[in-house]
Scaffold this motif. Sequence first.
Motif, PDB file in Angstrom:
ATOM      1  N   VAL A 159       0.832  -1.204   0.000  1.00 35.81           N
ATOM      2  CA  VAL A 159       0.000   0.000   0.000  1.00 35.81           C
ATOM      3  C   VAL A 159       0.870   1.259   0.000  1.00 35.81           C
ATOM      4  CG1 VAL A 159      -1.705   1.328   1.311  1.00 35.81           C
ATOM      5  CG2 VAL A 159      -1.933  -1.158   1.125  1.00 35.81           C
ATOM      6  N   ASP A 160       1.956   1.241   0.748  1.00 32.10           N
ATOM      7  CA  ASP A 160       2.834   2.412   0.850  1.00 32.10           C
ATOM      8  C   ASP A 160       3.581   2.712  -0.446  1.00 32.10           C
ATOM      9  OD1 ASP A 160       2.050   2.771   3.433  1.00 32.10           O
ATOM     10  OD2 ASP A 160       3.854   1.909   4.339  1.00 32.10           O
ATOM     11  N   ASP A 161       3.563   1.772  -1.402  1.00 36.88           N
ATOM     12  CA  ASP A 161       4.241   2.014  -2.674  1.00 36.88           C
ATOM     13  C   ASP A 161       3.435   2.924  -3.593  1.00 36.88           C
ATOM     14  OD1 ASP A 161       6.510   0.472  -2.107  1.00 36.88           O
ATOM     15  OD2 ASP A 161       5.445  -1.380  -2.627  1.00 36.88           O
ATOM     16  N   VAL A 162       2.173   3.133  -3.275  1.00 39.03           N
ATOM     17  CA  VAL A 162       1.362   4.108  -4.003  1.00 39.03           C
ATOM     18  C   VAL A 162       1.566   5.448  -3.315  1.00 39.03           C
ATOM     19  CG1 VAL A 162      -0.937   4.745  -4.805  1.00 39.03           C
ATOM     20  CG2 VAL A 162      -0.307   2.328  -4.611  1.00 39.03           C
ATOM     21  N   ILE A 163       2.324   6.328  -3.960  1.00 42.41           N
ATOM     22  CA  ILE A 163       2.762   7.582  -3.345  1.00 42.41           C
ATOM     23  C   ILE A 163       1.715   8.660  -3.585  1.00 42.41           C
ATOM     24  CG2 ILE A 163       4.665   9.239  -3.241  1.00 42.41           C
ATOM     25  CD1 ILE A 163       6.468   7.011  -4.355  1.00 42.41           C
ATOM     26  N   ASP A 164       1.624   9.613  -2.643  1.00 46.35           N
ATOM     27  CA  ASP A 164       0.542  10.598  -2.636  1.00 46.35           C
ATOM     28  C   ASP A 164       0.411  11.399  -3.929  1.00 46.35           C
ATOM     29  OD1 ASP A 164      -0.228   9.845  -0.141  1.00 46.35           O
ATOM     30  OD2 ASP A 164       0.931  11.377   0.901  1.00 46.35           O
ATOM     31  N   ASP A 165       1.547  11.746  -4.562  1.00 40.86           N
ATOM     32  CA  ASP A 165       1.449  12.630  -5.720  1.00 40.86           C
ATOM     33  C   ASP A 165       1.288  11.857  -7.028  1.00 40.86           C
ATOM     34  OD1 ASP A 165       3.927  11.581  -5.440  1.00 40.86           O
ATOM     35  OD2 ASP A 165       5.040  13.412  -5.894  1.00 40.86           O
ATOM     36  N   ASP A 166       0.391  10.862  -6.993  1.00 44.14           N
ATOM     37  CA  ASP A 166      -0.038  10.145  -8.188  1.00 44.14           C
ATOM     38  C   ASP A 166       1.070   9.397  -8.901  1.00 44.14           C
ATOM     39  OD1 ASP A 166      -2.610  11.004  -7.706  1.00 44.14           O
ATOM     40  OD2 ASP A 166      -2.452  12.748  -8.995  1.00 44.14           O
ATOM     41  N   VAL A 167       1.967   8.813  -8.157  1.00 42.52           N
ATOM     42  CA  VAL A 167       2.973   7.937  -8.741  1.00 42.52           C
ATOM     43  C   VAL A 167       3.037   6.657  -7.915  1.00 42.52           C
ATOM     44  CG1 VAL A 167       4.376   9.796  -9.712  1.00 42.52           C
ATOM     45  CG2 VAL A 167       4.851   8.963  -7.400  1.00 42.52           C
ATOM     46  N   VAL A 168       3.587   5.617  -8.535  1.00 36.57           N
ATOM     47  CA  VAL A 168       3.719   4.339  -7.850  1.00 36.57           C
ATOM     48  C   VAL A 168       5.182   3.915  -7.911  1.00 36.57           C
ATOM     49  CG1 VAL A 168       3.178   3.004  -9.935  1.00 36.57           C
ATOM     50  CG2 VAL A 168       2.823   1.978  -7.689  1.00 36.57           C
ATOM     51  N   ARG A 169       5.634   3.291  -6.839  1.00 34.54           N
ATOM     52  CA  ARG A 169       7.014   2.832  -6.751  1.00 34.54           C
ATOM     53  C   ARG A 169       7.035   1.343  -7.079  1.00 34.54           C
ATOM     54  NH1 ARG A 169       8.496   4.988  -1.815  1.00 34.54           N
ATOM     55  NH2 ARG A 169       7.260   3.356  -0.838  1.00 34.54           N
ATOM     56  N   ARG A 178      11.938   1.865  -9.564  1.00 36.99           N
ATOM     57  CA  ARG A 178      11.618   2.967 -10.466  1.00 36.99           C
ATOM     58  C   ARG A 178      10.280   3.559 -10.039  1.00 36.99           C
ATOM     59  NH1 ARG A 178      10.076  -1.650 -13.221  1.00 36.99           N
ATOM     60  NH2 ARG A 178       8.172  -1.573 -14.454  1.00 36.99           N
ATOM     61  N   VAL A 179      10.092   4.826 -10.319  1.00 36.79           N
ATOM     62  CA  VAL A 179       8.857   5.524  -9.962  1.00 36.79           C
ATOM     63  C   VAL A 179       8.139   5.891 -11.246  1.00 36.79           C
ATOM     64  CG1 VAL A 179       7.881   7.553  -8.840  1.00 36.79           C
ATOM     65  CG2 VAL A 179       9.845   6.392  -7.810  1.00 36.79           C
ATOM     66  N   VAL A 180       6.862   5.501 -11.349  1.00 36.08           N
ATOM     67  CA  VAL A 180       6.094   5.648 -12.583  1.00 36.08           C
ATOM     68  C   VAL A 180       4.793   6.387 -12.281  1.00 36.08           C
ATOM     69  CG1 VAL A 180       5.011   4.403 -14.502  1.00 36.08           C
ATOM     70  CG2 VAL A 180       7.072   3.473 -13.417  1.00 36.08           C
ATOM     71  N   PRO A 181       4.395   7.344 -13.139  1.00 33.62           N
ATOM     72  CA  PRO A 181       3.103   8.022 -12.938  1.00 33.62           C
ATOM     73  C   PRO A 181       1.940   7.045 -13.046  1.00 33.62           C
ATOM     74  CG  PRO A 181       4.482   9.202 -14.525  1.00 33.62           C
ATOM     75  CD  PRO A 181       5.144   7.879 -14.283  1.00 33.62           C
ATOM     76  N   LEU A 182       0.876   7.362 -12.320  1.00 34.98           N
ATOM     77  CA  LEU A 182      -0.299   6.488 -12.330  1.00 34.98           C
ATOM     78  C   LEU A 182      -1.336   6.904 -13.370  1.00 34.98           C
ATOM     79  CD1 LEU A 182      -1.198   5.606  -8.636  1.00 34.98           C
ATOM     80  CD2 LEU A 182      -0.787   4.032 -10.515  1.00 34.98           C
ATOM     81  N   GLY A 183      -1.600   8.177 -13.505  1.00 37.02           N
ATOM     82  CA  GLY A 183      -2.685   8.597 -14.376  1.00 37.02           C
ATOM     83  C   GLY A 183      -4.001   8.640 -13.610  1.00 37.02           C
ATOM     84  N   SER A 184      -4.916   9.458 -14.090  1.00 33.77           N
ATOM     85  CA  SER A 184      -6.147   9.715 -13.334  1.00 33.77           C
ATOM     86  C   SER A 184      -7.056   8.489 -13.236  1.00 33.77           C
ATOM     87  CB  SER A 184      -6.916  10.871 -13.979  1.00 33.77           C
ATOM     88  OG  SER A 184      -7.259  10.570 -15.323  1.00 33.77           O
TER      89      SER A 184
END
Length: 300
Positions: A159-169, A178-184
């Motif tokens: 759960v903590d890998d989903v970072i607040d500013d819309d990215v996932v680790r 690597r850190v990747v954007p999630l998208g809306s």
Amino acid sequence: MRLQAALDGYLRFVTIERGLSANTVGAYERDLGRYVDWLDENGVTEPGAITSQHIAEFVRSLGAGEVPLAASSVARTLSSVRGLHRFLLTEGIVETDVASESKPPKLSSRLPKAISIEQVNALLAATDGDELPRLRDKALLELLYATGARVSEAVDLNVDDVIDDDVVRLFGKGRKQRVVPLGSYARAAIDAYLVRARPLLSARGPSTPALFLGVRGARLSRQNAWLIIRAAAERAKLDVEISPHTLRHSFATHLLAGGADVRVVQELLGHSSVATTQIYTLVTADTLRDMYTTAHPRAR
């Protein structure tokens, strides 16, 4: 030193010293276990007794028999064998690397299989619903398409890998981060799952930080993730084969078709070399060629 002891030492080396993932180490163990068994059956019980001829005969045996391995599987197995022999030489267990000149079979140039944007939309729509499994499945598939994550990377998420500013680790091969954007769309699906489904699923099993949970509250397995994808494809009535990598391939292909730089896609996919990513440019080039042939009055 006996062969099995040498193999055990190599597996400890790749696990501890190289920090390879459990999945990769498991693949090495399967490939090299087959190799050691073959050597034992042919009277070779010590590393120093192995010759280049033994390795050549072993490779030939993989492509023969009642159930021959595909060329890609033979190449992967030989890569494992060569890694073992490099280790034996480095550790001073043998005096020469008898596998250094071994060549893998030539692989056919197979392009990654991607589906169209319309087919992706149909696949994702097939996970709509308010039931707990559907909320989870929607979040999982949206994340796979939004990030290009491997299925194993997705089920390993906490759960903590989903970072607040819309990215996932994401943690790729060798635990490379690597850190990747999630998208809306993915963010909305994950939020709905975290609020409406995960707490109820979590209450059914032992406490775990895993993001995606099974119906009994434990971390979702790769096998179950694959079944979820296949079930969604069946509901969407897609007339193409869907594999665990389909959304990853589609992610890369659609980004490049939309004008993304290949090096950006390389970073998003977690490829160590841009050469690996460039195979997707062949897919987009083929698409452009087909469109040109169909649409241009002097193309045919």
